[in-house]
Design a protein around this motif. Sequence first.
Motif, PDB file in Angstrom:
ATOM      1  N   TYR A 164       3.385  -5.778  -0.498  1.00  0.00           N
ATOM      2  CA  TYR A 164       2.418  -4.721  -0.199  1.00  0.00           C
ATOM      3  C   TYR A 164       3.123  -3.485   0.356  1.00  0.00           C
ATOM      4  O   TYR A 164       2.868  -2.359  -0.064  1.00  0.00           O
ATOM      5  CB  TYR A 164       1.374  -5.216   0.796  1.00  0.00           C
ATOM      6  CG  TYR A 164       0.489  -4.114   1.292  1.00  0.00           C
ATOM      7  CD1 TYR A 164      -0.536  -3.613   0.496  1.00  0.00           C
ATOM      8  CD2 TYR A 164       0.689  -3.541   2.541  1.00  0.00           C
ATOM      9  CE1 TYR A 164      -1.341  -2.581   0.939  1.00  0.00           C
ATOM     10  CE2 TYR A 164      -0.108  -2.507   2.983  1.00  0.00           C
ATOM     11  CZ  TYR A 164      -1.126  -2.033   2.191  1.00  0.00           C
ATOM     12  OH  TYR A 164      -1.905  -1.007   2.624  1.00  0.00           O
ATOM     13  N   PHE A 165       4.030  -3.706   1.308  1.00  0.00           N
ATOM     14  CA  PHE A 165       4.718  -2.568   1.912  1.00  0.00           C
ATOM     15  C   PHE A 165       5.660  -1.887   0.921  1.00  0.00           C
ATOM     16  O   PHE A 165       5.817  -0.674   0.945  1.00  0.00           O
ATOM     17  CB  PHE A 165       5.448  -2.977   3.185  1.00  0.00           C
ATOM     18  CG  PHE A 165       4.500  -3.251   4.316  1.00  0.00           C
ATOM     19  CD1 PHE A 165       3.651  -2.268   4.782  1.00  0.00           C
ATOM     20  CD2 PHE A 165       4.435  -4.504   4.900  1.00  0.00           C
ATOM     21  CE1 PHE A 165       2.761  -2.511   5.813  1.00  0.00           C
ATOM     22  CE2 PHE A 165       3.550  -4.765   5.924  1.00  0.00           C
ATOM     23  CZ  PHE A 165       2.713  -3.762   6.391  1.00  0.00           C
ATOM     24  N   ARG A 166       6.266  -2.657   0.027  1.00  0.00           N
ATOM     25  CA  ARG A 166       7.097  -2.041  -1.008  1.00  0.00           C
ATOM     26  C   ARG A 166       6.234  -1.202  -1.950  1.00  0.00           C
ATOM     27  O   ARG A 166       6.610  -0.086  -2.318  1.00  0.00           O
ATOM     28  CB  ARG A 166       7.847  -3.113  -1.797  1.00  0.00           C
ATOM     29  CG  ARG A 166       9.221  -3.406  -1.249  1.00  0.00           C
ATOM     30  CD  ARG A 166      10.037  -4.219  -2.230  1.00  0.00           C
ATOM     31  NE  ARG A 166       9.482  -5.535  -2.501  1.00  0.00           N
ATOM     32  CZ  ARG A 166       9.612  -6.589  -1.715  1.00  0.00           C
ATOM     33  NH1 ARG A 166      10.284  -6.492  -0.595  1.00  0.00           N
ATOM     34  NH2 ARG A 166       9.090  -7.748  -2.033  1.00  0.00           N
ATOM     35  N   ALA A 167       5.087  -1.727  -2.328  1.00  0.00           N
ATOM     36  CA  ALA A 167       4.192  -0.997  -3.238  1.00  0.00           C
ATOM     37  C   ALA A 167       3.665   0.271  -2.573  1.00  0.00           C
ATOM     38  O   ALA A 167       3.607   1.326  -3.204  1.00  0.00           O
ATOM     39  CB  ALA A 167       3.037  -1.888  -3.670  1.00  0.00           C
ATOM     40  N   SER A 168       3.296   0.182  -1.307  1.00  0.00           N
ATOM     41  CA  SER A 168       2.763   1.369  -0.634  1.00  0.00           C
ATOM     42  C   SER A 168       3.859   2.416  -0.445  1.00  0.00           C
ATOM     43  O   SER A 168       3.588   3.612  -0.493  1.00  0.00           O
ATOM     44  CB  SER A 168       2.130   1.001   0.702  1.00  0.00           C
ATOM     45  OG  SER A 168       3.090   0.509   1.605  1.00  0.00           O
ATOM     46  N   LYS A 169       5.086   1.982  -0.262  1.00  0.00           N
ATOM     47  CA  LYS A 169       6.192   2.921  -0.114  1.00  0.00           C
ATOM     48  C   LYS A 169       6.465   3.645  -1.434  1.00  0.00           C
ATOM     49  O   LYS A 169       6.796   4.817  -1.452  1.00  0.00           O
ATOM     50  CB  LYS A 169       7.447   2.185   0.348  1.00  0.00           C
ATOM     51  CG  LYS A 169       8.595   3.082   0.692  1.00  0.00           C
ATOM     52  CD  LYS A 169       9.754   2.295   1.241  1.00  0.00           C
ATOM     53  CE  LYS A 169      10.898   3.224   1.614  1.00  0.00           C
ATOM     54  NZ  LYS A 169      12.041   2.493   2.117  1.00  0.00           N
ATOM     55  N   GLU A 170       6.317   2.939  -2.549  1.00  0.00           N
ATOM     56  CA  GLU A 170       6.542   3.551  -3.858  1.00  0.00           C
ATOM     57  C   GLU A 170       5.520   4.638  -4.160  1.00  0.00           C
ATOM     58  O   GLU A 170       5.830   5.598  -4.843  1.00  0.00           O
ATOM     59  CB  GLU A 170       6.461   2.493  -4.961  1.00  0.00           C
ATOM     60  CG  GLU A 170       7.656   1.600  -5.045  1.00  0.00           C
ATOM     61  CD  GLU A 170       7.507   0.554  -6.130  1.00  0.00           C
ATOM     62  OE1 GLU A 170       6.541   0.627  -6.919  1.00  0.00           O
ATOM     63  OE2 GLU A 170       8.348  -0.340  -6.190  1.00  0.00           O
TER      64      GLU A 170
END
Length: 57
Positions: free
Chosen positions: A42-48
């Motif tokens: 989730y945090f990787r996706a939101s960072k992208e």
Amino acid sequence: MPPSPSVTELLDAWLRLLRLLDAPQDITVLAPLCERKSFAAYFRASKEHRPPDRACG
């Protein structure tokens, strides 16, 4: 347009959590691992999808 790899990873982690409902004896061991993986994805996706930081100048 296909989803980004991190979104695919997030969906995979949620699917693993749902599949644990079919194996209740494994929930206590595997659920925390699936949760951790889903939070990371989730945090990787939101960072992208976040706009780039701008330098103050």
